[in-house]
Design an enzyme around this catalytic site. Structure first.
Site, PDB file in Angstrom:
ATOM      1  N   SER A 144       0.854  -1.196   0.000  1.00 47.19           N
ATOM      2  CA  SER A 144       0.000   0.000   0.000  1.00 47.19           C
ATOM      3  C   SER A 144       0.886   1.241   0.000  1.00 47.19           C
ATOM      4  O   SER A 144       2.000   1.219   0.549  1.00 47.19           O
ATOM      5  CB  SER A 144      -0.875   0.019   1.260  1.00 47.19           C
ATOM      6  OG  SER A 144      -1.490   1.285   1.405  1.00 47.19           O
ATOM      7  N   TYR A 157      -1.528  -0.699  10.079  1.00 45.73           N
ATOM      8  CA  TYR A 157      -1.654  -1.064   8.658  1.00 45.73           C
ATOM      9  C   TYR A 157      -0.380  -0.662   7.898  1.00 45.73           C
ATOM     10  O   TYR A 157       0.175  -1.453   7.128  1.00 45.73           O
ATOM     11  CB  TYR A 157      -2.878  -0.366   8.072  1.00 45.73           C
ATOM     12  CG  TYR A 157      -3.125  -0.617   6.603  1.00 45.73           C
ATOM     13  CD1 TYR A 157      -3.613  -1.838   6.160  1.00 45.73           C
ATOM     14  CD2 TYR A 157      -2.900   0.383   5.657  1.00 45.73           C
ATOM     15  CE1 TYR A 157      -3.859  -2.065   4.807  1.00 45.73           C
ATOM     16  CE2 TYR A 157      -3.144   0.172   4.310  1.00 45.73           C
ATOM     17  CZ  TYR A 157      -3.623  -1.058   3.889  1.00 45.73           C
ATOM     18  OH  TYR A 157      -3.862  -1.272   2.543  1.00 45.73           O
TER      19      TYR A 157
HETATM   20  N1  LIG Z   1      -8.648  -0.162  -2.125  1.00 49.49           N
HETATM   21  C1  LIG Z   1      -7.585   0.602  -1.833  1.00 49.49           C
HETATM   22  O1  LIG Z   1      -7.645   1.843  -1.849  1.00 49.49           O
HETATM   23  C2  LIG Z   1      -6.271  -0.048  -1.470  1.00 49.49           C
HETATM   24  C3  LIG Z   1      -5.148   0.780  -1.360  1.00 49.49           C
HETATM   25  C4  LIG Z   1      -3.921   0.218  -1.016  1.00 49.49           C
HETATM   26  C5  LIG Z   1      -3.824  -1.153  -0.813  1.00 49.49           C
HETATM   27  N2  LIG Z   1      -4.945  -1.933  -0.909  1.00 49.49           N
HETATM   28  C6  LIG Z   1      -4.785  -3.377  -0.664  1.00 49.49           C
HETATM   29  O2  LIG Z   1      -5.355  -4.098  -1.741  1.00 49.49           O
HETATM   30  C7  LIG Z   1      -5.751  -5.382  -1.285  1.00 49.49           C
HETATM   31  C8  LIG Z   1      -7.182  -5.665  -1.751  1.00 49.49           C
HETATM   32  O3  LIG Z   1      -8.045  -4.743  -1.130  1.00 49.49           O
HETATM   33  P1  LIG Z   1      -9.465  -4.318  -1.709  1.00 49.49           P
HETATM   34  O4  LIG Z   1      -9.464  -2.826  -1.758  1.00 49.49           O
HETATM   35  O5  LIG Z   1      -9.806  -5.089  -2.924  1.00 49.49           O
HETATM   36  O6  LIG Z   1     -10.403  -4.729  -0.477  1.00 49.49           O
HETATM   37  P2  LIG Z   1     -11.618  -5.765  -0.370  1.00 49.49           P
HETATM   38  O7  LIG Z   1     -12.086  -5.660   1.039  1.00 49.49           O
HETATM   39  O8  LIG Z   1     -12.602  -5.540  -1.475  1.00 49.49           O
HETATM   40  O9  LIG Z   1     -10.920  -7.182  -0.594  1.00 49.49           O
HETATM   41  C9  LIG Z   1     -10.133  -7.807   0.377  1.00 49.49           C
HETATM   42  C10 LIG Z   1     -10.399  -9.296   0.265  1.00 49.49           C
HETATM   43  O10 LIG Z   1      -9.482  -9.990   1.145  1.00 49.49           O
HETATM   44  C11 LIG Z   1     -10.210 -10.991   1.823  1.00 49.49           C
HETATM   45  N3  LIG Z   1      -9.552 -11.308   3.072  1.00 49.49           N
HETATM   46  C12 LIG Z   1      -9.469 -10.520   4.175  1.00 49.49           C
HETATM   47  N4  LIG Z   1      -8.819 -11.185   5.139  1.00 49.49           N
HETATM   48  C13 LIG Z   1      -8.492 -12.402   4.647  1.00 49.49           C
HETATM   49  C14 LIG Z   1      -7.839 -13.538   5.171  1.00 49.49           C
HETATM   50  N5  LIG Z   1      -7.406 -13.576   6.436  1.00 49.49           N
HETATM   51  N6  LIG Z   1      -7.650 -14.613   4.372  1.00 49.49           N
HETATM   52  C15 LIG Z   1      -8.114 -14.609   3.096  1.00 49.49           C
HETATM   53  N7  LIG Z   1      -8.768 -13.575   2.560  1.00 49.49           N
HETATM   54  C16 LIG Z   1      -8.959 -12.489   3.324  1.00 49.49           C
HETATM   55  C17 LIG Z   1     -11.608 -10.418   2.035  1.00 49.49           C
HETATM   56  O11 LIG Z   1     -12.568 -11.440   2.283  1.00 49.49           O
HETATM   57  C18 LIG Z   1     -11.833  -9.674   0.727  1.00 49.49           C
HETATM   58  O12 LIG Z   1     -12.443 -10.519  -0.239  1.00 49.49           O
HETATM   59  C19 LIG Z   1      -5.575  -5.376   0.226  1.00 49.49           C
HETATM   60  O13 LIG Z   1      -4.366  -6.016   0.562  1.00 49.49           O
HETATM   61  C20 LIG Z   1      -5.509  -3.892   0.562  1.00 49.49           C
HETATM   62  O14 LIG Z   1      -4.792  -3.636   1.754  1.00 49.49           O
HETATM   63  C21 LIG Z   1      -6.159  -1.413  -1.233  1.00 49.49           C
END
Ligand SMILES: NC(=O)c1ccc[n+]([C@@H]2O[C@H](COP(=O)([O-])OP(=O)(O)OC[C@H]3O[C@@H](n4cnc5c(N)ncnc54)[C@H](O)[C@@H]3O)[C@@H](O)[C@H]2O)c1
Length: 270
Positions: A144, A157
């Site tokens: 991130s 985080y």
């Molecule tokens: N959306 C953003 O702005 C953003 C920015 C920076 C980083 N990220 C990172 O991108 C990745 C995806 O995030 P997203 O935005 O699609 O969120 P999201 O909540 O839509 O997806 C996250 C997924 O991870 C799954 N998950 C959570 N804990 C888990 C576990 N212990 N085991 C298996 N699966 C698990 C959830 O069920 C969910 O389906 C994450 O690592 C997040 O930190 C997102």
């Protein structure tokens, strides 16, 4: 010819927004995709969408904080596909209670580290055992932008996602000569259907004022970067961190305020 023809891939968190877009893109590019998520239903929905589009996929319930489930996830991919070419460590998240170190509940810290740092490590460990035996493999870790600069919130985080960057470089350094590539992506704000309803409008405006792209980031922007790092297009890229953030971290912190003042306020332009 597609970019991942015949490759077997695992995408963790494949039931979520970025994971779903990534799994579907890898499948469109010829990969056989194991869609893993702790939520079995959403993982299955992503696999079904891939199958409906004519791709190859299956789903498993896998909580990445549980080593036995992670080992079973990798075993399921190898049993179904015969190999494992790509691992996308996308599962992750943060806690609303991760606000400030001075008020940090150690249990919140531990859960965040267990998910983002330890969980990603476990997936790398079990995938590596297979990839090292094959003599090849590409790992893409989703970190991130929070890992790259101080923020006013979410210190656990940020620390956990910084650990993902250190892990990325360690794996590339320790196993690059054995055919393993390990790279990371640091996404900026990616507003999607799971996040947008909870994200304050004022902070969306602040993000828009500070990115250099004329539009917001999308899940497809992250999926495209994953595809590049997973494919032979990046064969000579290893241990790298790729920001996909519209340029958020490419400029001086005074960028937005200076734009507000107007470029004519800069003495060099007068
Ligand atoms: N959306 C953003 O702005 C953003 C920015 C920076 C980083 N990220 C990172 O991108 C990745 C995806 O995030 P997203 O935005 O699609 O969120 P999201 O909540 O839509 O997806 C996250 C997924 O991870 C799954 N998950 C959570 N804990 C888990 C576990 N212990 N085991 C298996 N699966 C698990 C959830 O069920 C969910 O389906 C994450 O690592 C997040 O930190 C997102």
């Amino acid at each position: 010819m597609t970019m991942l023809s015949g490759q077997a891939a695992i995408v963790t968190g494949a039931g979520g927004a970025i994971g779903r877009a990534t799994a579907r893109l890898l499948a469109r590019q010829g990969a056989w995709v194991l869609c893993a998520d702790r939520n079995a239903d959403t993982a299955a929905r992503t696999a079904d969408a891939i199958l409906a589009a004519g791709g190859h996929a299956l789903s498993v319930k896998a909580d990445i904080t549980d080593e036995a489930e992670v080992a079973a996830m990798v075993a399921a991919a190898v049993a179904a596909f015969g190999a494992l070419g790509v691992l996308v460590n996308n599962a992750g998240g943060s806690s609303r209670r991760d606000v400030d170190i001075a008020s940090m509940d150690a249990a919140v810290w531990d859960r965040t580290m267990a998910l983002n740092a330890r969980g990603t490590m476990l997936c790398c460990k079990h995938a590596l055992l297979q990839m090292l035996a094959q003599g090849a493999g590409a790992i893409v870790n989703i970190s991130s932008g929070a890992a790259t600069a101080g923020q006013l919130s979410m210190p656990a985080y940020a620390a956990s996602k910084s650990a993902v960057l250190a892990l990325t470089r360690a794996i590339a350094t320790q196993h690059g000569r054995e055919g393993i590539r390990c790279n990371a992506i640091t996404p900026g704000l990616i507003l999607h259907e799971n996040l947008a309803p909870h994200y304050p409008e004022a902070h969306v405006r602040i993000d828009a004022a500070n990115i250099l792209s004329p539009r917001q980031g999308t899940v497809d922007d992250i999926a495209n970067a994953v595809l590049f790092l997973a494919s032979e297009m990046s064969a000579f890229v290893n241990g790298h961190v790729l920001p996909v953030d519209g340029g958020l971290f490419a400029h001086t912190p005074t960028y937005a305020q200076t734009l507000e003042l107007g470029l004519d306020s800069l003495s060099l332009r007068n």
